[in-house]
Scaffold this motif. Structure first.
Motif, PDB file in Angstrom:
ATOM      1  N   ASP A  61       4.920  -1.904  13.336  1.00 19.75           N
ATOM      2  CA  ASP A  61       5.842  -1.949  12.201  1.00 19.75           C
ATOM      3  C   ASP A  61       5.212  -1.625  10.841  1.00 19.75           C
ATOM      4  O   ASP A  61       5.885  -1.735   9.814  1.00 19.75           O
ATOM      5  N   ARG A  97       4.168   0.756   7.857  1.00 24.92           N
ATOM      6  CA  ARG A  97       4.826   1.956   7.337  1.00 24.92           C
ATOM      7  C   ARG A  97       3.989   2.578   6.205  1.00 24.92           C
ATOM      8  O   ARG A  97       3.262   1.884   5.518  1.00 24.92           O
ATOM      9  N   GLY A  98       4.153   3.879   6.036  1.00 24.62           N
ATOM     10  CA  GLY A  98       3.493   4.548   4.931  1.00 24.62           C
ATOM     11  C   GLY A  98       2.938   5.912   5.326  1.00 24.62           C
ATOM     12  O   GLY A  98       2.979   6.337   6.489  1.00 24.62           O
ATOM     13  N   GLU A  99       2.426   6.591   4.320  1.00 21.71           N
ATOM     14  CA  GLU A  99       1.852   7.922   4.568  1.00 21.71           C
ATOM     15  C   GLU A  99       0.622   7.835   5.453  1.00 21.71           C
ATOM     16  O   GLU A  99       0.358   8.753   6.236  1.00 21.71           O
ATOM     17  N   VAL A 125       0.296   5.881   7.943  1.00 19.04           N
ATOM     18  CA  VAL A 125       0.824   5.836   9.309  1.00 19.04           C
ATOM     19  C   VAL A 125       1.229   7.238   9.756  1.00 19.04           C
ATOM     20  O   VAL A 125       0.952   7.658  10.893  1.00 19.04           O
ATOM     21  N   ALA A 126       1.870   7.989   8.875  1.00 17.98           N
ATOM     22  CA  ALA A 126       2.292   9.359   9.214  1.00 17.98           C
ATOM     23  C   ALA A 126       1.077  10.230   9.540  1.00 17.98           C
ATOM     24  O   ALA A 126       1.137  11.080  10.444  1.00 17.98           O
ATOM     25  N   GLN A 160       0.025   9.407  13.025  1.00 21.34           N
ATOM     26  CA  GLN A 160       0.974   9.968  13.984  1.00 21.34           C
ATOM     27  C   GLN A 160       0.795  11.480  14.143  1.00 21.34           C
ATOM     28  O   GLN A 160       0.866  12.015  15.255  1.00 21.34           O
ATOM     29  N   GLY A 194       6.366   8.007  10.079  1.00 22.52           N
ATOM     30  CA  GLY A 194       5.779   7.101   9.101  1.00 22.52           C
ATOM     31  C   GLY A 194       5.944   5.640   9.430  1.00 22.52           C
ATOM     32  O   GLY A 194       5.546   4.782   8.633  1.00 22.52           O
ATOM     33  N   ARG A 195       6.531   5.287  10.626  1.00 22.69           N
ATOM     34  CA  ARG A 195       6.639   3.893  11.041  1.00 22.69           C
ATOM     35  C   ARG A 195       5.884   3.691  12.347  1.00 22.69           C
ATOM     36  O   ARG A 195       6.021   4.478  13.271  1.00 22.69           O
ATOM     37  N   PHE A 196       5.055   2.652  12.371  1.00 22.88           N
ATOM     38  CA  PHE A 196       4.221   2.386  13.525  1.00 22.88           C
ATOM     39  C   PHE A 196       5.087   1.662  14.565  1.00 22.88           C
ATOM     40  O   PHE A 196       5.098   0.434  14.658  1.00 22.88           O
ATOM     41  N   ASP A 197       5.796   2.425  15.382  1.00 24.55           N
ATOM     42  CA  ASP A 197       6.731   1.877  16.354  1.00 24.55           C
ATOM     43  C   ASP A 197       6.062   1.742  17.727  1.00 24.55           C
ATOM     44  O   ASP A 197       4.865   1.982  17.870  1.00 24.55           O
ATOM     45  N   THR A 231       4.260   4.709  19.101  1.00 25.85           N
ATOM     46  CA  THR A 231       2.985   4.934  18.419  1.00 25.85           C
ATOM     47  C   THR A 231       1.920   4.003  18.998  1.00 25.85           C
ATOM     48  O   THR A 231       0.753   4.417  19.168  1.00 25.85           O
TER      49      THR A 231
END
Length: 391
Positions: free
Chosen positions: A155, A157-159, A161-162, A165, A180-183, A186
């Motif tokens: 969960d 979030r941020g650049e 994280v992107a 990914q 951009g969300r660590f789901d 991911t």
């Protein structure tokens, strides 16, 4: 006549002969006494005369032997020169310095002891390459502009994280786009990457696992803080990216003569290897040094690297590399060339050359240096006298 009388006469005559001989020897033998000359004196006089005559003949013969004959003027060959194509231009030879610049990348939040170095200085790396290890955990290079400043888990979030990914997508661990969300997907992708890397599969991206650089592939240098045994703390810069092309400069000392200092726009040729085609650059700017010298910046005329596609010839060592260079101070002039001695000067200042048969050919001098003159009025292959003014 008695025997005694006869003996007396003989004795008297004998005495007179002896007296005459003594008188001859004392007066006539050296020619000074005025007396009669003996055969010995005549022999001496003859010997002396023969010697004098021989010396006279020898002197005459010697002069005839050692005086060389004079060559006729028409037998002396005429020195000529065959006209060739030449190029004249004033150049200044100076060494050119090339150096790869570097740009430090944002420091990751790494903490621990450097346990290994896995990349050579200046080597080109791509996404996924291991740079070094901290506490036996690999630090992997990835593309991005945000430093790895925190651990990334479910969960987040941020650049940053992107960036992770996109790295996982490029490596084939994550399908789809980087949102951009660590789901959950991911997390699964991170575990797959950790398994391939050979580390504990936590599904969490630790801050020191990835080192982000602006673009890849790129040449990199590890900073001086990254040596085996060094202790790193968060914020320690570990990597610097090598510039896309090396910087080329020329240095002029403070004693350089006025009039021979290159100016912006002048052509510079750099010899990368003996016999190789030169790299061509122009002077793009200059900087004054504290010592009174000048540093000239060089750039390619087309805006690309000075070394073009051959920049691998500049070692990526972090140190200067020197190449032979020359600056063209005046435009090159190419055409038929002759030695300056072949040029004659008329009463009105006009220039000419002389052909082997004595004819004068007017020419116009377009450029000249110490050894050659470029002229109009002749053709390559023409033959002219080498010393025009002597004709």
């Amino acid at each position: 006549m008695s025997r005694a009388s006869r003996c007396g006469c003989r004795t008297s005559r004998s005495r007179r002969r002896q007296s005459w001989r003594r008188s001859a020897r004392s007066h006539g033998s050296d020619g000074s006494g005025g007396g009669p000359v003996t055969r010995t004196a005549w022999a001496r006089a003859g010997w002396i005369g023969a010697v004098v005559a021989a010396l006279g003949v020898g002197a005459v013969a010697g002069r005839a032997t050692f005086v060389p004959p004079r060559a006729a003027a028409e037998d002396v060959p005429v020195a000529t020169f065959t006209v060739v194509e030449g190029t004249i231009g004033q150049t200044l030879s100076l060494p050119v310095t090339a150096r790869w610049g570097t740009t430090p990348v944002p420091a990751p939040a790494t903490a621990g002891t450097v346990t290994s170095i896995d990349v050579e200085q200046g080597r080109q790396v791509s996404a996924g390459d291991v740079l070094y290890e901290v506490d036996l955990r690999p630090a992997v290079v990835a593309q991005g502009t945000v430093p790895a400043f925190r651990d990334l888990g479910r969960d987040a979030r941020g650049e940053d994280v992107a960036q992770v990914q996109r790295f996982l997508v490029a490596g084939g661990y994550l399908a789809g786009e980087a949102g951009g969300r660590f789901d959950a997907r991911t997390v699964t992708a991170v575990k797959a990457w950790q398994r391939a890397l050979g580390v504990l599969q936590t599904g969490v991206g630790a801050a020191g696992d990835l080192v982000f650089v602006p673009s890849l592939p790129a040449r990199v240098f590890l900073t001086g803080d990254v040596v085996v045994g060094a202790i790193l703390t968060p914020g320690t810069a570990t990597v610097a990216v090598v510039d896309a092309a090396p910087r080329f400069t020329m240095s002029l000392g403070g004693t350089t003569q006025p009039g021979v200092v290159p100016v912006t726009g002048q052509r510079v040729e750099i010899e990368p290897e003996p016999g190789a085609d030169p790299w061509v650059a122009v002077v793009s700017g200059s900087t004054q040094t504290e010592a009174g010298g000048v540093v000239l910046d060089l750039a390619a005329a087309d805006g690309g690297p000075v070394c073009g596609a051959e920049c691998d010839l500049v070692p990526v060592t972090g140190k200067d590399t020197t190449f032979p260079g020359s600056v063209l101070l005046s435009d090159l002039v190419t055409g038929p060339s002759v030695p300056p001695a072949a040029l004659g000067t008329g009463p009105d200042g006009s220039r000419f050359v002389v052909t082997p048969d004595g004819g004068h050919v007017p020419v116009t001098v377009t450029a000249v240096d110490a050894s050659r003159a470029i002229v109009d009025g002749l053709t390559v292959g023409d033959v002219v006298k080498l010393f025009a003014d002597a004709s």
